[in-house]
Design an enzyme around this catalytic site. Structure first.
Site, PDB file in Angstrom:
ATOM      1  N   ASP A   1      -7.028   4.309  -4.637  1.00 38.09           N
ATOM      2  CA  ASP A   1      -7.680   4.166  -3.324  1.00 38.09           C
ATOM      3  C   ASP A   1      -8.318   5.544  -3.075  1.00 38.09           C
ATOM      4  O   ASP A   1      -8.515   6.305  -4.043  1.00 38.09           O
ATOM      5  CB  ASP A   1      -6.653   3.804  -2.248  1.00 38.09           C
ATOM      6  CG  ASP A   1      -7.299   3.287  -0.952  1.00 38.09           C
ATOM      7  OD1 ASP A   1      -7.617   2.094  -0.884  1.00 38.09           O
ATOM      8  OD2 ASP A   1      -7.491   4.077   0.000  1.00 38.09           O
TER       9      ASP A   1
ATOM     10  N   LYS B   1       0.857  -1.189   0.000  1.00 41.17           N
ATOM     11  CA  LYS B   1       0.000   0.000   0.000  1.00 41.17           C
ATOM     12  C   LYS B   1       0.887   1.231   0.000  1.00 41.17           C
ATOM     13  O   LYS B   1       2.006   1.197   0.500  1.00 41.17           O
ATOM     14  CB  LYS B   1      -0.860   0.030   1.266  1.00 41.17           C
ATOM     15  CG  LYS B   1      -2.026   0.972   1.172  1.00 41.17           C
ATOM     16  CD  LYS B   1      -3.199   0.284   0.538  1.00 41.17           C
ATOM     17  CE  LYS B   1      -4.378   1.176   0.342  1.00 41.17           C
ATOM     18  NZ  LYS B   1      -5.581   0.382   0.023  1.00 41.17           N
TER      19      LYS B   1
END
Ligand code: GLU
Length: 446
Positions: free
Chosen positions: A164, A124
């Protein structure tokens, strides 16, 4: 494994990282019995090893705003675990982003990606850059600067970022363009790309579609059905939008959506062009849902209030971590909600999850329910590798099959003696097994 000892060590090693500790604790508590029944995991210290990210890259992002002023942000990429495939996971641009946020999300992603059945490790990244109110030019300059540094650490076979919160098609385009310019190659290094340049059909809708497919599994398990159910959603980003589309298609009624400024209740249902307007509002990046009520007379705006106070059968949090707390959970129970599909990553606090489970509300954790997004990213990677593009139907069918398989795995490892399905436990155990087995097979590499 000694749960207390591991947690104490983790707390000592990661001070001031409450999100990471929260995510780790939830996983450890639910896999402890399973790990203790299989001594090989302790022998290879899998739990201790899985808790440590393989690499964390933290860098400076300098860019010039429209006034000619120099701005400095922080960029991150947490490469958490590569046991089952290249690091894979989104990039979040949001003012709340810290190393803690990135670590918890990368940890969750490792388990989530394992559940998808596809060969993807967990990672991430992101930045504390706040896209709210920024011009296209500012966003482009930021993205170019961000990618100039990030490109040193990623690649189609090593680490494949995606979107995201705060990173959609526009940002992926700017970052992809910069990668291509610096490296001189047109490869599948990012997912969520435009359809004209290597993207996959259904990717924008996939997280929302996937959550609804997962919900269908939860309903079927209780011999219940989606048709006619009242649904409340939080958030009006990509995820809530995709969910609203699929819910309408399958005959459920979305009555409420929300933003950071409050929520919208529309007893006529949020359907058709109203769903398209959700996306329009999202594209403005102003982070407010209030204009919805100005545009549609049937919609009422409740400023500063949370959507969970509206009566519903199903609640689908699609905003951000810890958006739903214990008090909200109690409100949901009181309002007769029978299903909570956590579609944001760690959208519910630990206390909220406990309250819902105690009341026997069917609760799906984010890493299972929202896995459709990254799963479709995995399908985009497959199409890029094969240099071809699947039809909408093909992608949707594969997404549906993946969500069914995740649901079946949750039931397999999460069914309790009284028949209640502990989806949190099921998802964590199923996600853990694949990563653990791969780590054991590959020796003491990480
Ligand atoms: N950001 C999404 C997630 O939380 C998608 C990641 C991806 O497509 O790589 O899973």
């Amino acid at each position: 494994m000694d749960l207390k000892k591991i947690m104490a060590e983790l707390e000592a090693k990661n001070p001031a990282q409450p999100l990471y500790l929260q995510a780790a604790k939830e996983v450890l508590e639910t896999i402890a019995d399973f790990v203790n029944e299989h001594p090989k995991y302790d022998k290879y210290a899998i739990v201790e090893r899985i808790l440590e990210p393989e690499r964390i890259v933290k860098f400076k992002v300098t860019w010039v705003d429209d006034k000619g002023q120099i701005q400095v942000n922080r960029g991150y990429r947490v490469q958490h675990n590569m046991a089952i495939g290249p690091y894979k996971g989104g990039l979040r641009f949001h003012k709340s982003v810290t190393e803690d946020t990135m670590k918890f999300l990368a940890f969750e992603q490792t388990f989530k990606n394992s559940l998808t059945t596809l060969p993807m490790g967990g990672g991430k990244g992101g930045s504390d850059f706040d896209p709210t109110g920024k011009s296209d030019g500012e966003v482009m300059r930021f993205c170019q600067s961000f990618m100039t540094e990030l490109q040193k650490y990623i690649g189609p076979e090593t680490d494949v970022p995606a979107g995201d919160i705060g990173v959609g098609g526009r940002e992926i385009g700017f970052m992809y363009g910069q990668y291509k310019r610096l490296r001189g190659e047109h490869v599948g290094v990012l997912t969520g790309k435009g359809l004209e340049w290597g993207g996959s059909l259904i990717r924008p809708e996939a997280t929302g579609f996937g959550a609804v497919y997962f919900l269908e599994g939860m309903l079927a398990e209780k011999k219940d059905q989606l048709k006619g159910k009242r649904v409340t959603l939080s958030g009006f980003g990509n995820v809530a939008w995709g969910a609203a589309l699929k819910l309408e298609e399958l005959g459920a009624k979305v009555v409420a959506i929300s933003g950071p400024d409050g929520y919208i209740l529309d007893e006529d249902g949020i359907t058709g062009e109203k769903i398209a307007y959700m996306d329009e509002l999202n594209q403005t990046r102003n982070n407010v849902v209030a204009p919805f009520a100005q545009k549609y007379p049937s919609a009422k705006f409740f400023p500063g209030k949370k959507v969970w106070e509206a009566k519903a059968d199903i609640a689908i949090p699609c905003a951000i971590q810890n958006e739903l707390d214990e008090q909200d959970a109690k409100l949901l129970i009181q309002n007769g909600v029978k299903y909570v599909v956590e579609t944001s990553n760690m959208g519910c606090t630990a206390e909220a999850v406990t309250a819902l489970q105690k009341a026997k509300v069917a609760f799906a954790p984010g890493k299972a329910a929202n896995a459709g997004g990254v799963a479709t990213s995995g399908l985009e990677m497959s199409q890029n590798s094969m240099k071809l593009a699947w039809s909408r139907e093909e992608v949707d069918e594969k997404l549906n099959a993946i969500m069914n398989s995740i649901h079946a795995n949750c039931v397999k490892y999460g069914k309790e003696k009284d028949g209640y399905i502990n989806y949190v436990k099921g998802a964590n155990i199923a996600g853990f097994i694949k990563v653990a087995e791969a780590m054991i097979a590959q020796g003491i590499a990480y």
